[in-house]
Design a protein around this motif. Structure first.
Motif, PDB file in Angstrom:
ATOM      1  N   SER A  94      -6.678  17.011  39.768  1.00 12.81           N
ATOM      2  CA  SER A  94      -7.124  16.363  40.730  1.00 12.81           C
ATOM      3  C   SER A  94      -6.844  14.838  40.877  1.00 12.81           C
ATOM      4  N   GLY A  95      -7.018  13.928  39.795  1.00 13.61           N
ATOM      5  CA  GLY A  95      -6.845  12.576  39.871  1.00 13.61           C
ATOM      6  C   GLY A  95      -5.370  12.394  40.393  1.00 13.61           C
ATOM      7  N   LEU A  96      -4.493  13.054  39.571  1.00 12.87           N
ATOM      8  CA  LEU A  96      -3.005  12.848  39.942  1.00 12.87           C
ATOM      9  C   LEU A  96      -2.956  12.907  41.320  1.00 12.87           C
ATOM     10  N   HIS A  99      -4.398  10.418  43.585  1.00  4.91           N
ATOM     11  CA  HIS A  99      -3.711   9.133  43.434  1.00  4.91           C
ATOM     12  C   HIS A  99      -2.224   9.243  44.154  1.00  4.91           C
ATOM     13  N   LEU A 234      -2.182   5.129  37.751  1.00  5.81           N
ATOM     14  CA  LEU A 234      -3.046   6.396  37.880  1.00  5.81           C
ATOM     15  C   LEU A 234      -4.417   6.197  37.298  1.00  5.81           C
ATOM     16  N   ASP A 237      -6.846   4.242  39.798  1.00  9.12           N
ATOM     17  CA  ASP A 237      -7.158   5.424  40.948  1.00  9.12           C
ATOM     18  C   ASP A 237      -8.002   6.521  40.320  1.00  9.12           C
ATOM     19  N   ALA A 238      -7.377   7.049  39.380  1.00 11.31           N
ATOM     20  CA  ALA A 238      -8.021   8.415  39.113  1.00 11.31           C
ATOM     21  C   ALA A 238      -9.010   8.400  37.805  1.00 11.31           C
ATOM     22  N   LEU A 242     -12.280   7.278  40.583  1.00 17.46           N
ATOM     23  CA  LEU A 242     -12.573   8.681  40.723  1.00 17.46           C
ATOM     24  C   LEU A 242     -13.707   9.103  39.623  1.00 17.46           C
TER      25      LEU A 242
END
Ligand code: PLP
Length: 400
Positions: A94-96, A99, A234, A237-238, A242
């Motif tokens: 989900s993070g990828l 992002h 990444l 953001d992730a 997140l």
């Protein structure tokens, strides 16, 4: 941070890459740093936006010495420049996506993949205005048709959960790159012992560390490996924003598991081949699918792309639900349980109609392709490292 080892064989890197005796205690084994905060200089920046990739540790959601050792180890094993770890495989996936993708972008992904990944794509991602196309990743013409100029990311999983259909990574990487898209490969089933997607052209490799890499069924984790620049962006953001950061304790357990990964993968695949090839000829068994068997529809690709066949196979019987109840009651060694890649053998039944309704929603040629691998339902077997004859006898007596 210590440099990963690049020049040694995989078995040596599995033990040593990322790790070196810590400077204060000179401990030979990796140390576990549970501290969530670090004592820093007065001019240290508090914002992830302005901190450099090699900044000192500040707060464990950003970076932690034990997690960093695991990240260096994973980067080395996959032949990537850097890795970012996550609390789970789903946090990594989900993070990828969050992002890389924004409203109006298109994601092309496999129509059969880890169920949570497909459910996320059909649900939340579509709600955010990200267009999602799911295709049979083994059908290169279908993949080519699905990639449009708006496609930012192609996501493949090989072998895919749960049916063990393979994707030709090099061919799909070429298709994605020709259209300016990136390719991410979930290599959880293959592990770096079998396949190194970055060397075949992928831009990112994903792992659920909860499976073979941790290897003992006692920790959740996820990781993404890629170029240093991509992973720095990444991570901001992730991981940092997140927030699904990996616990240092889980990182320590997973790093301990990785030391024996090459040994375990050899045992998993030897056992899986031994059991799958006997089961293939057993009465009452309709079909066995294992990449290491010549009967796998993509055995040639498996030979080309996988240096070991891993420990996952599926089998089909008449009346799967009834046999599932028998197995759950009568198995002595196998656990009737979800998850996979543990030292302990696991088996679980996946009913095709139920999975279509809950997760995959396939019809037409895509459903036909699914059924070619899974019929009305499959037993997904994660073969552990116990004795192969004991495991076969356990399945045999429980099948009746
Ligand atoms: C289990 C799994 C995931 C999700 O990983 P978690 O650690 O359970 O979140 C993703 N991809 C594949 C192929 C998996 O098997």
């Amino acid at each position: 941070m210590k440099k990963p080892l690049w020049d040694h064989a995989l078995a040596t890197r599995a033990v040593h890459a990322g790790h070196s005796p810590d400077a204060s205690a000179h401990a030979s084994a990796p140390t576990l740093v549970m501290s969530n905060s670090f004592v820093v200089a007065a001019d240290t920046s508090f914002s992830a936006e302005s901190s450099a990739a090699d900044a000192p540790h500040l707060y464990t959601r950003w970076s932690n010495p034990t997690v960093a050792e695991l990240e260096d180890s994973l980067a080395s094993l996959e032949g990537g420049e850097a890795a970012a770890c996550f609390a789970t495989g789903m946090a990594a996936f989900s993070g990828l996506l969050l992002h890389l993708l924004k409203a109006g972008d298109r994601l092309v992904m496999s129509d059969v993949a880890y169920a949570g990944a497909v459910e996320l794509a059909h649900g939340k991602l579509a709600q955010l205005g990200i267009e999602v196309a799911t295709v049979d990743m083994s059908d290169l013409d279908a993949v080519a048709r699905a990639i449009t100029p708006r496609t930012r990311l192609v996501h493949a999983e090989t072998p895919c959960n749960p049916i063990l259909r393979l994707t030709d990574i090099r061919a799909v990487a070429d298709l994605a790159h020709r259209h300016g898209a990136l390719l991410a490969v979930d290599s959880t089933f293959a592990t770096p012992v079998a396949t190194r997607p970055l060397a075949l052209g992928a831009d990112f490799v994903l792992h659920s560390l909860s499976k073979y890499l941790g290897g003992h069924g006692d920790a959740l984790g996820g990781a993404i490996i890629g170029t240093r620049r991509a992973i720095t962006d990444l991570r901001r953001d992730a991981v940092i924003h997140l927030g699904g950061a990996l616990s240092p304790f889980n990182a320590w357990l997973i790093a301990r598991g990785i030391a024996t990964l090459p040994l375990r993968m050899r045992a998993h695949s030897d056992n899986a081949l031994s059991i799958a090839s006997r089961l293939e000829h057993r009465r009452g068994i309709k079909r066995v699918i294992y990449p290491g068997l010549p009967s796998h529809p993509q055995h040639e690709l498996a030979r080309r792309q996988m240096q070991c066949s891993s420990g996952m196979f599926t089998f089909q019987v008449e009346d799967g639900p009834r046999v599932a109840r028998r197995l759950a009651e009568s198995l002595g060694i196998f656990h009737y349980a979800v998850s996979l890649g543990h030292h302990r053998s696991l088996v679980f039944y996946l009913d095709t109609a139920q999975l279509m309704e809950s997760s995959f929603h396939l019809s037409g040629p895509q459903l036909d392709s699914y059924r070619r691998f899974a019929g009305e339902g499959i037993f997904r077997v994660s073969v552990g490292i116990e004795d192969a004859d004991d495991l076969y006898r356990d399945l045999d007596q429980a099948l009746g």
